[in-house]
Write an enzyme that holds these catalytic residues in place. Structure first.
Site, PDB file in Angstrom:
ATOM      1  N   GLY A   1       0.833  -1.200   0.000  1.00 17.22           N
ATOM      2  CA  GLY A   1       0.000   0.000   0.000  1.00 17.22           C
ATOM      3  C   GLY A   1       0.867   1.249   0.000  1.00 17.22           C
TER       4      GLY A   1
ATOM      5  N   ARG B   1       0.772  -4.795  -5.820  1.00 19.74           N
ATOM      6  CA  ARG B   1       0.843  -6.083  -5.120  1.00 19.74           C
ATOM      7  C   ARG B   1       1.102  -7.107  -6.217  1.00 19.74           C
ATOM      8  NH1 ARG B   1      -0.708  -4.436   0.122  1.00 19.74           N
ATOM      9  NH2 ARG B   1      -2.257  -2.811   0.045  1.00 19.74           N
ATOM     10  N   SER B   2       2.002  -8.042  -5.964  1.00 21.14           N
ATOM     11  CA  SER B   2       2.400  -8.976  -7.028  1.00 21.14           C
ATOM     12  C   SER B   2       2.240 -10.419  -6.581  1.00 21.14           C
ATOM     13  CB  SER B   2       3.868  -8.716  -7.412  1.00 21.14           C
ATOM     14  OG  SER B   2       4.314  -9.717  -8.292  1.00 21.14           O
TER      15      SER B   2
ATOM     16  N   GLY C   1       5.597  -2.452   3.553  1.00 16.17           N
ATOM     17  CA  GLY C   1       5.174  -3.013   4.831  1.00 16.17           C
ATOM     18  C   GLY C   1       5.745  -4.405   5.060  1.00 16.17           C
ATOM     19  N   ASP C   2       5.158  -5.134   5.998  1.00 13.58           N
ATOM     20  CA  ASP C   2       5.736  -6.431   6.367  1.00 13.58           C
ATOM     21  C   ASP C   2       5.709  -7.431   5.214  1.00 13.58           C
ATOM     22  OD1 ASP C   2       2.960  -6.466   6.698  1.00 13.58           O
ATOM     23  OD2 ASP C   2       3.056  -8.147   8.084  1.00 13.58           O
ATOM     24  N   GLY C   3       4.672  -7.360   4.356  1.00 16.38           N
ATOM     25  CA  GLY C   3       4.626  -8.258   3.192  1.00 16.38           C
ATOM     26  C   GLY C   3       5.819  -8.012   2.283  1.00 16.38           C
ATOM     27  N   THR C   4       6.130  -6.762   2.073  1.00 13.29           N
ATOM     28  CA  THR C   4       7.292  -6.377   1.248  1.00 13.29           C
ATOM     29  C   THR C   4       8.572  -6.981   1.840  1.00 13.29           C
ATOM     30  OG1 THR C   4       6.197  -4.347   0.580  1.00 13.29           O
ATOM     31  CG2 THR C   4       8.609  -4.358   0.444  1.00 13.29           C
TER      32      THR C   4
ATOM     33  N   THR D   1       4.115   2.415   5.557  1.00 16.03           N
ATOM     34  CA  THR D   1       2.719   1.975   5.681  1.00 16.03           C
ATOM     35  C   THR D   1       2.006   2.917   6.649  1.00 16.03           C
ATOM     36  OG1 THR D   1       1.244   0.221   6.462  1.00 16.03           O
ATOM     37  CG2 THR D   1       3.428   0.242   7.433  1.00 16.03           C
TER      38      THR D   1
ATOM     39  N   ASP E   1      -0.405   2.302   8.537  1.00 13.33           N
ATOM     40  CA  ASP E   1      -0.975   1.634   9.726  1.00 13.33           C
ATOM     41  C   ASP E   1      -0.092   1.700  10.970  1.00 13.33           C
ATOM     42  OD1 ASP E   1      -3.188   0.978   8.297  1.00 13.33           O
ATOM     43  OD2 ASP E   1      -2.623  -1.107   7.929  1.00 13.33           O
TER      44      ASP E   1
ATOM     45  N   ASP F   1       1.993  -0.365  12.019  1.00 14.46           N
ATOM     46  CA  ASP F   1       1.931  -1.639  12.748  1.00 14.46           C
ATOM     47  C   ASP F   1       3.223  -2.458  12.610  1.00 14.46           C
ATOM     48  OD1 ASP F   1       1.583  -2.063  10.064  1.00 14.46           O
ATOM     49  OD2 ASP F   1      -0.046  -3.516  10.277  1.00 14.46           O
TER      50      ASP F   1
ATOM     51  N   ARG G   1     -17.600  16.457  13.081  1.00 17.46           N
ATOM     52  CA  ARG G   1     -18.137  16.880  14.379  1.00 17.46           C
ATOM     53  C   ARG G   1     -19.041  18.119  14.224  1.00 17.46           C
ATOM     54  NH1 ARG G   1     -17.634  15.708  19.347  1.00 17.46           N
ATOM     55  NH2 ARG G   1     -15.715  14.514  19.286  1.00 17.46           N
TER      56      ARG G   1
ATOM     57  N   ARG H   1      -6.313  -2.441   9.655  1.00 19.18           N
ATOM     58  CA  ARG H   1      -6.862  -3.810   9.570  1.00 19.18           C
ATOM     59  C   ARG H   1      -6.501  -4.625  10.809  1.00 19.18           C
ATOM     60  NH1 ARG H   1      -4.401  -5.267   3.917  1.00 19.18           N
ATOM     61  NH2 ARG H   1      -2.895  -3.979   4.981  1.00 19.18           N
TER      62      ARG H   1
ATOM     63  N   GLU I   1     -15.908  10.288  21.524  1.00 19.34           N
ATOM     64  CA  GLU I   1     -16.486   9.804  22.786  1.00 19.34           C
ATOM     65  C   GLU I   1     -16.113   8.342  23.034  1.00 19.34           C
ATOM     66  OE1 GLU I   1     -18.084  12.099  20.900  1.00 19.34           O
ATOM     67  OE2 GLU I   1     -17.903  13.555  22.532  1.00 19.34           O
TER      68      GLU I   1
ATOM     69  N   ARG J   1     -25.456   8.078  11.810  1.00 21.81           N
ATOM     70  CA  ARG J   1     -24.822   8.161  10.493  1.00 21.81           C
ATOM     71  C   ARG J   1     -23.466   7.452  10.523  1.00 21.81           C
ATOM     72  NH1 ARG J   1     -28.120  12.037   7.639  1.00 21.81           N
ATOM     73  NH2 ARG J   1     -30.003  11.615   8.852  1.00 21.81           N
TER      74      ARG J   1
ATOM     75  N   ILE K   1      -9.046   8.312   1.490  1.00 24.66           N
ATOM     76  CA  ILE K   1      -8.668   9.714   1.775  1.00 24.66           C
ATOM     77  C   ILE K   1      -7.440   9.731   2.685  1.00 24.66           C
ATOM     78  CG2 ILE K   1      -9.396  11.595   3.314  1.00 24.66           C
ATOM     79  CD1 ILE K   1     -12.136  11.443   2.022  1.00 24.66           C
TER      80      ILE K   1
HETATM   81  P1  ATP Z   1       0.829  -2.788   3.476  1.00 18.50           P
HETATM   82  O1  ATP Z   1       1.162  -2.858   4.946  1.00 18.50           O
HETATM   83  O2  ATP Z   1       0.576  -1.408   3.045  1.00 18.50           O
HETATM   84  O3  ATP Z   1      -0.214  -3.767   3.055  1.00 18.50           O
HETATM   85  P2  ATP Z   1       2.808  -4.643   2.530  1.00 18.50           P
HETATM   86  O4  ATP Z   1       4.210  -4.501   2.102  1.00 18.50           O
HETATM   87  O5  ATP Z   1       2.562  -5.473   3.771  1.00 18.50           O
HETATM   88  O6  ATP Z   1       2.204  -3.187   2.697  1.00 18.50           O
HETATM   89  P3  ATP Z   1       1.665  -6.714   0.873  1.00 18.50           P
HETATM   90  O7  ATP Z   1       0.687  -6.657  -0.239  1.00 18.50           O
HETATM   91  O8  ATP Z   1       1.382  -7.607   2.019  1.00 18.50           O
HETATM   92  O9  ATP Z   1       1.922  -5.206   1.334  1.00 18.50           O
HETATM   93  O10 ATP Z   1       3.085  -7.162   0.263  1.00 18.50           O
HETATM   94  C1  ATP Z   1       3.623  -6.516  -0.871  1.00 18.50           C
HETATM   95  C2  ATP Z   1       4.093  -7.547  -1.859  1.00 18.50           C
HETATM   96  O11 ATP Z   1       5.159  -8.302  -1.253  1.00 18.50           O
HETATM   97  C3  ATP Z   1       3.055  -8.603  -2.251  1.00 18.50           C
HETATM   98  O12 ATP Z   1       2.184  -8.153  -3.265  1.00 18.50           O
HETATM   99  C4  ATP Z   1       3.950  -9.735  -2.729  1.00 18.50           C
HETATM  100  O13 ATP Z   1       4.388  -9.507  -4.042  1.00 18.50           O
HETATM  101  C5  ATP Z   1       5.162  -9.619  -1.789  1.00 18.50           C
HETATM  102  N1  ATP Z   1       5.018 -10.595  -0.695  1.00 18.50           N
HETATM  103  C6  ATP Z   1       4.275 -10.487   0.416  1.00 18.50           C
HETATM  104  N2  ATP Z   1       4.383 -11.600   1.178  1.00 18.50           N
HETATM  105  C7  ATP Z   1       5.203 -12.441   0.501  1.00 18.50           C
HETATM  106  C8  ATP Z   1       5.701 -13.764   0.736  1.00 18.50           C
HETATM  107  N3  ATP Z   1       5.364 -14.428   1.834  1.00 18.50           N
HETATM  108  N4  ATP Z   1       6.511 -14.306  -0.197  1.00 18.50           N
HETATM  109  C9  ATP Z   1       6.843 -13.623  -1.309  1.00 18.50           C
HETATM  110  N5  ATP Z   1       6.427 -12.386  -1.588  1.00 18.50           N
HETATM  111  C10 ATP Z   1       5.606 -11.798  -0.713  1.00 18.50           C
END
Ligand code: ATP
Length: 327
Positions: free
Chosen positions: A14, A75-76, A105-108, A129, A131, A133, A158, A175, A191, A252, A259
């Site tokens: 993200g 995202r790949s 982020g952590d996925g990256t 990121t 978040d 987190d 408000r 999330r 509140e 509401r 955003i």
């Molecule tokens: P955000 O916190 O904003 O979601 P992120 O880096 O955690 O950021 P992800 O979509 O989780 O976002 O990860 C980014 C990309 O990293 C994924 O689209 C994927 O290509 C790669 N990736 C994530 N986890 C793995 C994994 N376990 N093995 C290989 N590639 C991964």
């Protein structure tokens, strides 16, 4: 250590405001250390497709103030396969790249560690990121801007909530973590706040909201993190509407959504991202790999990428008490 002449930089996952300030710092610090720089467009997806661009000090002019990422992000799913990572490695070798800096982020970082283990490229991460987190840094790039955007929007809501004595459920991003929700609840004078870290009891929440609205006959703001246990603001709205006790309440929902990702990075994010970008190149030159550059208690610190995703950064539960005390 293998020779270091040419590095690649990418943004992934993200997008977050401040990523551009980080890319700028990476590129300029690399150039100052006589390193060549290749920009990878669209994160790991662009790595697989060989979508590279040569960068120099001038190619990052006038971007420190921009939200989003000039390198684009993606995202790949292909990068999750060994074939995809093999293709990415071939493209990087062909482009003469010796090492990588990834902002995400952590996925990256999970992808980065796997890639290093399979193909040997030294990799440094910068935490991008909204978040906040990620373990290993007090704040992530984009968090401060997102928090300020959320607060600014709560202020606006408000005004209208107050004019009509309405109850607003405002959903903010988060999330798995309630950093944005908790802090914008305090800063926005909400509140009540509901975050993923706490166990939600619907009856208890309803009682508290009814007490606020009926006893005080005034407006109320409830900040709801998207990953909150009951399913976010829309789920909460349905639960409230199904209860006749809420019939007299003008309820509401406002979901702030994307955003929170956009807009110019705050001063704090620009400085943080710049320090991290500089730290990433310094870490590569010192021979580090598989580490994330963080800022802890004001100091730049390296943390292994593995601990970034295996250890949890906790919210400050004292702040939760504060929202209750101040509401
Ligand atoms: P955000 O916190 O904003 O979601 P992120 O880096 O955690 O950021 P992800 O979509 O989780 O976002 O990860 C980014 C990309 O990293 C994924 O689209 C994927 O290509 C790669 N990736 C994530 N986890 C793995 C994994 N376990 N093995 C290989 N590639 C991964």
């Amino acid at each position: 250590m293998a020779e270091l002449n040419r590095i690649a930089v990418y943004t992934s996952g993200g997008d977050a405001p401040g990523m551009n300030a980080c890319v700028r710092a990476v590129v300029r610090t690399a150039v100052a250390n006589d390193l060549d720089v290749v920009g990878v467009r669209r994160g790991y997806e662009g790595m697989i497709e060989g979508d590279f661009v040569e960068m120099d000090g001038r190619s990052v002019s006038n971007i420190v103030q921009l939200g989003g990422t000039i390198l684009k992000s993606a995202r790949s799913d292909r990068f999750r396969t060994s074939e995809g990572r093999m293709q990415a490695a071939e493209n990087l070798r062909k482009a003469g790249v010796d090492a990588l800096v990834g902002v995400g982020g952590d996925g990256t970082f999970r992808g980065a560690v796997l890639f290093h283990e399979e193909h040997g490229f030294p990799i440094i991460g910068c935490p991008g990121t909204i978040d906040n987190d990620l373990f290993g840094t007090d704040e992530t790039i984009g968090y401060d801007t997102a928090l300020n955007t959320a607060i600014e929007n709560i202020d606006r809501i408000r005004d209208t909530a107050d004019a009509h004595d309405r109850l607003f459920l405002i959903e903010v991003m988060g999330r798995d973590a309630g950093f944005i929700a908790l802090n914008c609840a305090i800063g926005g004078g909400a509140e009540m706040v509901l975050i993923p870290e706490t166990i939600a009891n619907l009856d208890d929440i309803k009682d508290r909201v009814l007490t606020l609205m009926l006893a005080q006959t005034r407006s109320s703001i409830v900040v709801v993190a998207e990953g909150e246990e009951l399913g976010g603001a829309a789920a909460l709205e349905s639960a409230f509407r199904a209860d006749p006790s809420f019939d007299s309440i003008d309820l509401r929902v406002c979901i702030l959504g994307h955003i929170q990702r956009g807009g110019a990075p705050s001063a704090r994010d620009r400085v943080l991202a710049s320090r991290m970008g500089v730290g990433a190149i310094e870490a590569l030159i010192e021979g580090h790999t598989n580490v994330m550059v963080g800022v802890q208690n004001g100091e730049v610190r390296l943390t292994t990428m593995r601990s970034v995703w295996s250890r949890k950064k906790n919210i400050n539960f004292e702040l939760l008490k504060l929202t209750q005390l101040l509401s």
